[in-house]
Motif scaffolding. Structure first.
Motif, mmCIF file in Angstrom:
data_model
loop_
_atom_site.group_PDB
_atom_site.id
_atom_site.type_symbol
_atom_site.label_atom_id
_atom_site.label_comp_id
_atom_site.label_asym_id
_atom_site.label_seq_id
_atom_site.Cartn_x
_atom_site.Cartn_y
_atom_site.Cartn_z
ATOM 1 N N LEU A 160 0.860 -1.169 0.000
ATOM 2 C CA LEU A 160 0.000 0.000 0.000
ATOM 3 C C LEU A 160 0.902 1.227 0.000
ATOM 4 N N ASN A 161 0.818 1.997 -1.073
ATOM 5 C CA ASN A 161 1.671 3.179 -1.242
ATOM 6 C C ASN A 161 3.148 2.827 -1.073
ATOM 7 N N GLY A 162 3.553 1.674 -1.610
ATOM 8 C CA GLY A 162 4.946 1.259 -1.606
ATOM 9 C C GLY A 162 5.403 0.507 -0.368
ATOM 10 N N LYS A 163 4.560 0.415 0.646
ATOM 11 C CA LYS A 163 4.930 -0.272 1.882
ATOM 12 C C LYS A 163 4.219 -1.619 1.965
ATOM 13 N N ARG A 164 4.992 -2.681 2.239
ATOM 14 C CA ARG A 164 4.361 -4.007 2.318
ATOM 15 C C ARG A 164 3.416 -4.050 3.515
ATOM 16 N N GLU A 165 2.167 -4.392 3.231
ATOM 17 C CA GLU A 165 1.137 -4.482 4.258
ATOM 18 C C GLU A 165 0.796 -5.934 4.583
ATOM 19 N N ILE A 166 0.838 -6.792 3.573
ATOM 20 C CA ILE A 166 0.498 -8.206 3.779
ATOM 21 C C ILE A 166 1.624 -9.057 3.211
ATOM 22 N N TYR A 167 2.193 -9.864 4.059
ATOM 23 C CA TYR A 167 3.297 -10.732 3.692
ATOM 24 C C TYR A 167 2.841 -11.882 2.795
ATOM 25 N N HIS A 168 1.641 -12.419 3.071
ATOM 26 C CA HIS A 168 1.139 -13.574 2.331
ATOM 27 C C HIS A 168 -0.373 -13.414 2.143
ATOM 28 N N VAL A 169 -0.769 -12.951 0.969
ATOM 29 C CA VAL A 169 -2.191 -12.793 0.658
ATOM 30 C C VAL A 169 -2.778 -14.185 0.431
ATOM 31 N N ARG A 170 -3.733 -14.564 1.269
ATOM 32 C CA ARG A 170 -4.350 -15.888 1.157
ATOM 33 C C ARG A 170 -5.679 -15.854 0.414
ATOM 34 N N TYR A 171 -6.344 -14.691 0.456
ATOM 35 C CA TYR A 171 -7.591 -14.543 -0.301
ATOM 36 C C TYR A 171 -7.739 -13.097 -0.755
ATOM 37 N N PHE A 172 -8.465 -12.921 -1.842
ATOM 38 C CA PHE A 172 -8.773 -11.600 -2.364
ATOM 39 C C PHE A 172 -10.148 -11.696 -2.992
ATOM 40 N N TYR A 173 -11.104 -10.986 -2.406
ATOM 41 C CA TYR A 173 -12.487 -11.013 -2.885
ATOM 42 C C TYR A 173 -12.816 -9.651 -3.475
ATOM 43 N N VAL A 174 -13.535 -9.657 -4.573
ATOM 44 C CA VAL A 174 -13.908 -8.402 -5.225
ATOM 45 C C VAL A 174 -15.362 -8.484 -5.688
ATOM 46 N N ASP A 175 -16.063 -7.380 -5.533
ATOM 47 C CA ASP A 175 -17.430 -7.239 -6.032
ATOM 48 C C ASP A 175 -17.341 -6.465 -7.340
#
Length: 103
Positions: A39-54
């Motif tokens: 987020l804005n160049g800074k790692r926020e999540i080390y391991h994304v396990r899910y991503f849901y989108v509407d």
């Protein structure tokens, strides 16, 4: 704008902006075998396990939080972002639960 393409370490990435003006980058790290979120160049999540989108409303959610994909007046920006997200998750060799649903 949204785009999918090479990321650091030869990985694959997709970038998009949310309605708060933040730049969200999902990056496949081939050394780890994970998708990571910046987020804005800074790692926020080390391991994304899910991503849901509407896809209808442009809302998205993952373990780190939620947001709304930035759009323009004719809806083209959001559609381009959704296409980039679909391509990214279809391409990366990491196990991420990507789903499109009502949020």
């Amino acid at each position: 704008a949204s785009e999918a393409g090479p990321g650091p370490l030869g990985g694959i990435r997709v970038d998009f902006h949310d309605e708060d003006g933040d730049c969200v980058a999902l990056v496949y790290n081939p050394e780890m075998g994970y998708v990571q979120e910046f987020l804005n160049g800074k790692r926020e999540i080390y391991h994304v396990r899910y991503f849901y989108v509407d896809p209808r409303l442009g809302k998205w959610r993952d373990v780190g939080g939620y947001g709304v994909i930035k759009d323009d007046e004719d809806g083209r920006l959001r559609e381009a972002t959704l296409a980039s997200l679909r391509q990214f998750f279809a391409t990366v060799p990491a196990e991420v639960d990507y789903q499109e649903m009502d949020l």
